[in-house]
Write a protein that holds these residues in place. Sequence first.
Motif, PDB file in Angstrom:
ATOM      1  N   GLY A 190       1.060   5.454  -0.485  1.00 37.87           N
ATOM      2  CA  GLY A 190       0.363   6.737  -0.534  1.00 37.87           C
ATOM      3  C   GLY A 190       1.253   7.778  -1.200  1.00 37.87           C
ATOM      4  N   ASN A 203       0.839  -1.197   0.000  1.00 38.36           N
ATOM      5  CA  ASN A 203       0.000   0.000   0.000  1.00 38.36           C
ATOM      6  C   ASN A 203       0.880   1.255   0.000  1.00 38.36           C
ATOM      7  N   ALA A 255      -2.784   5.172  -3.315  1.00 40.90           N
ATOM      8  CA  ALA A 255      -3.768   6.154  -2.856  1.00 40.90           C
ATOM      9  C   ALA A 255      -3.193   7.557  -3.022  1.00 40.90           C
ATOM     10  N   TYR A 289      -1.227   3.022   4.934  1.00 39.97           N
ATOM     11  CA  TYR A 289      -0.213   2.770   3.921  1.00 39.97           C
ATOM     12  C   TYR A 289       1.016   2.139   4.562  1.00 39.97           C
TER      13      TYR A 289
END
Length: 328
Positions: free
Chosen positions: A116, A114, A145, A161
Motif C-alpha cells: 500500500g 501486497n 494499492a 497489505y
Amino acid sequence: MKLVGNQCRVKKMSAMLNVFNNLNQLYSFYLVAKLGSFSKAAEKLCVTEPAVSIQIGKLEQSIGFKLIERGAKQISLTEKGKIVFQYCEKMASIVSELSQYVRQTCKYDSYVLNIGTTKSLAGKLLPKLLGVYLRSCSNVSLNLAEYSSEELLKGLIENKYDIAISGRVPYDPKIIEAIHFCDDIIYPVAHSSSPLLKRPVALEELSKEPLIVREKGSAARYNTMDHMIHKGLKPMIVMESGSTDFIKELIRQKRGYSFLPWFCITEELSSGEFGIIQIPELELRLPIDILYLKGPELTEATRNFISFLKFIKRPLLTEIFQYLEQLG
C-alpha cells in the motif's frame, strides 16, 4: 592551532561520518577512476559532466584531501586517491554480493506481495523503486494499492497489505512497526505570476491567502496544518482534494497557493510554471515511513522487501531518486 587528544579524535570521527553520508559521491568517484574519464562516468550515471565534477569536488572537500589530478588529456589519481579507489572497489564487491544474496533469497515459489502507498508516491517513486527490486526478485508478483496515509494505516490493521510506504501520520506503535525511510521537503508554491513570489511573506500573512489543500487523511496536509495550528494560525482553505494533479491545475488557474512535497512539483518548478513562496525560517519536512504490522511472523517475501528498502533508504527523498538512477 594544532588539534590534540579529544579534538583530534572528533575530527577523525567527523571525517568518517562524512564518508558514510556521501556514498553517492563515492560512487561517482569510483566510476571516474575506473573508467578514467569524467565524461564516461557522466554517461554511465545519466547526468552531465559538470554534475560529476561537482560531486567529486564536494567529496574532496568533505574528506579533506584531493583525489584526482586533471591533465590536459587524461586524469590521474593522487596517492590518497588510489587508496580510496581500492576501498571503493571493495564496496562495489559488497554491493555485488548483496545483489546475489537478494536473488538467492527470492528463489521461492511465486508470491504476491501486497503493498500500500499514497497516490503521489505511487506515481513518482514506486515505479523506479519497484523496477530495481523486480530485477533481482522476478519470482515475486506485486499488488499495489493507492490510498491516503490514514487509509493505509487502517488497511494494514485489516490485513489488506503486507507493507505500506507512506507519509507520516499518527499511528499506534503497539500495533504498527515503523522504519523511517526518508524525508521530503514540503514547499509553499504558487503560480509564477503570483504577487506572493515577489517578496518574503510571513506565515501569518500567508494564512489570510486562499489555500488549496489535500484531503483529510493526507500526510502532507497533516504535517502542514499541524505546523500552522501550533503557530496559532487558521489558514483560509478554499478547496481540498485527494488529487495532486487537480490541486496543481487550480494553482495554474491562480485560484490560490498550496503546500506540496518536492517530488510532486519538480517539473513545474523546473519549467518555471510554479514558484516557491519565500517564508523566513520555515522548513516543512514530510517523513516517509515503511510500515507493517507487529506480532504476526512476516513472510519471507515481506522480510526480503523490507531488507531491500533498508538498503535503499537515505536521509532525503532526492538522494533516493539519485541512487535509483545510478542503479539504472
